[in-house]
Write a protein that holds these residues in place. Sequence first.
Motif, PDB file in Angstrom:
ATOM      1  N   THR A  61       8.043   6.369   6.553  1.00 66.90           N
ATOM      2  CA  THR A  61       8.203   7.553   6.030  1.00 66.90           C
ATOM      3  C   THR A  61       8.576   7.888   4.313  1.00 66.90           C
ATOM      4  O   THR A  61       8.329   9.127   4.099  1.00 66.90           O
ATOM      5  CB  THR A  61      10.527   7.038   6.565  1.00 66.90           C
ATOM      6  N   VAL A  62       8.300   6.366   3.838  1.00 67.36           N
ATOM      7  CA  VAL A  62       8.514   6.482   2.692  1.00 67.36           C
ATOM      8  C   VAL A  62       6.690   7.167   1.976  1.00 67.36           C
ATOM      9  O   VAL A  62       6.912   7.087   1.176  1.00 67.36           O
ATOM     10  CB  VAL A  62       8.969   4.965   1.771  1.00 67.36           C
ATOM     11  N   ILE A  63       5.281   5.674   2.001  1.00 71.28           N
ATOM     12  CA  ILE A  63       4.660   5.908   1.822  1.00 71.28           C
ATOM     13  C   ILE A  63       3.480   7.178   3.288  1.00 71.28           C
ATOM     14  O   ILE A  63       1.983   6.666   2.516  1.00 71.28           O
ATOM     15  CB  ILE A  63       4.307   4.412   1.621  1.00 71.28           C
ATOM     16  N   GLY A  64       3.694   6.901   4.037  1.00 69.65           N
ATOM     17  CA  GLY A  64       2.754   7.526   5.104  1.00 69.65           C
ATOM     18  C   GLY A  64       1.946   6.281   6.037  1.00 69.65           C
ATOM     19  O   GLY A  64       1.569   7.039   6.660  1.00 69.65           O
ATOM     20  N   GLU A  65       2.143   5.519   5.419  1.00 69.37           N
ATOM     21  CA  GLU A  65       1.002   4.294   6.300  1.00 69.37           C
ATOM     22  C   GLU A  65       1.427   3.038   6.220  1.00 69.37           C
ATOM     23  O   GLU A  65       2.761   3.103   5.858  1.00 69.37           O
ATOM     24  CB  GLU A  65      -0.149   4.079   5.560  1.00 69.37           C
ATOM     25  N   MET A  66       1.216   2.011   6.928  1.00 68.55           N
ATOM     26  CA  MET A  66       1.659   0.939   7.645  1.00 68.55           C
ATOM     27  C   MET A  66       0.800  -0.153   6.709  1.00 68.55           C
ATOM     28  O   MET A  66       1.085  -1.420   6.823  1.00 68.55           O
ATOM     29  CB  MET A  66       2.235   0.933   8.399  1.00 68.55           C
ATOM     30  N   ASP A  67      -0.272  -0.831   6.273  1.00 62.38           N
ATOM     31  CA  ASP A  67      -0.991  -0.968   5.893  1.00 62.38           C
ATOM     32  C   ASP A  67      -0.600  -2.482   5.965  1.00 62.38           C
ATOM     33  O   ASP A  67      -0.196  -3.449   5.491  1.00 62.38           O
ATOM     34  CB  ASP A  67      -1.172  -1.190   4.047  1.00 62.38           C
ATOM     35  N   GLY A  68      -1.422  -3.366   7.103  1.00 67.31           N
ATOM     36  CA  GLY A  68      -0.965  -4.086   7.380  1.00 67.31           C
ATOM     37  C   GLY A  68       0.470  -4.683   8.033  1.00 67.31           C
ATOM     38  O   GLY A  68       0.373  -5.774   8.646  1.00 67.31           O
ATOM     39  N   LEU A  69       0.993  -4.016   8.171  1.00 65.87           N
ATOM     40  CA  LEU A  69       2.396  -4.268   8.169  1.00 65.87           C
ATOM     41  C   LEU A  69       2.725  -4.168   9.765  1.00 65.87           C
ATOM     42  O   LEU A  69       3.434  -5.423  10.019  1.00 65.87           O
ATOM     43  CB  LEU A  69       3.315  -3.281   8.015  1.00 65.87           C
ATOM     44  N   LYS A  70       1.688  -3.461  10.681  1.00 66.79           N
ATOM     45  CA  LYS A  70       2.026  -3.723  11.996  1.00 66.79           C
ATOM     46  C   LYS A  70       1.581  -5.357  12.701  1.00 66.79           C
ATOM     47  O   LYS A  70       2.646  -5.691  13.547  1.00 66.79           O
ATOM     48  CB  LYS A  70       0.997  -3.061  13.044  1.00 66.79           C
ATOM     49  N   ASP A  71       0.589  -5.763  12.157  1.00 70.88           N
ATOM     50  CA  ASP A  71      -0.089  -7.637  12.186  1.00 70.88           C
ATOM     51  C   ASP A  71       0.764  -7.789  11.552  1.00 70.88           C
ATOM     52  O   ASP A  71       0.534  -9.974  11.398  1.00 70.88           O
ATOM     53  CB  ASP A  71      -1.442  -7.379  11.887  1.00 70.88           C
ATOM     54  N   HIS A  72       2.048  -8.232  10.749  1.00 69.74           N
ATOM     55  CA  HIS A  72       3.047  -9.017  10.642  1.00 69.74           C
ATOM     56  C   HIS A  72       3.398 -10.281  10.584  1.00 69.74           C
ATOM     57  O   HIS A  72       4.128  -9.842  12.228  1.00 69.74           O
ATOM     58  CB  HIS A  72       3.966  -8.516   9.273  1.00 69.74           C
ATOM     59  N   LYS A  73       3.268 -11.038  10.342  1.00 65.19           N
ATOM     60  CA  LYS A  73       4.141 -12.464  10.804  1.00 65.19           C
ATOM     61  C   LYS A  73       5.005 -13.693  10.246  1.00 65.19           C
ATOM     62  O   LYS A  73       4.167 -13.111   9.336  1.00 65.19           O
ATOM     63  CB  LYS A  73       3.137 -13.199  11.768  1.00 65.19           C
ATOM     64  N   PRO A  74       5.840 -13.158   9.887  1.00 57.98           N
ATOM     65  CA  PRO A  74       7.172 -13.848   8.928  1.00 57.98           C
ATOM     66  C   PRO A  74       6.044 -15.366   9.158  1.00 57.98           C
ATOM     67  O   PRO A  74       5.642 -15.963   9.493  1.00 57.98           O
ATOM     68  CB  PRO A  74       8.437 -14.070   9.495  1.00 57.98           C
TER      69      PRO A  74
END
Length: 162
Positions: A61-74
């Motif tokens: 919503t804020v930036i239009g992209e997710m740049d690697g966020l989908k694969d994020h693991k804490p």
Amino acid sequence: MSTVYFVCIGNTCRSPMAAAIFNQVARERGIEGIQADSFGIVPFYGDSDDVRQLRESAVRTVIGEMDGLKDHKPKGVMEIAFEEGDKIVLLDSGRVNELGAGILRNKSFQGKRFPMLMIETEDPFGGAVKDYVNCCLFLKKEIEENLSFMTRSISIQAPKHM
């Protein structure tokens, strides 16, 4: 390549969202040689689908992209390999002592200089999508306002013997 590490408590909401936002802002401004990543002081390895969907929706919503966020693991401080020139942005100043203790345990910090910035950010964990969007809007504003700090070299030095 230098890394800006965004740090929050669990590495499920604020810090991964901030890293994705930073990477997009840097790309839009043509800033090269630096990337963002994130870790948590007490990482929450039980990252749920609900939280993933909330943070992805807010960032989109804020930036239009997710740049690697989908694969994020804490991950936590012990799971990073800190390099000279990397930077830290702490998103919860009440946790600075815990972060310091983690830095002292991680040998990759030993003898290295690192700039640190604190940005007090409300944790959206447990909130609605609007809370995540508001957090992302705040993070984007703070990243844009502090971009010169995040991309320059000023540092403090970790002890040589830990």
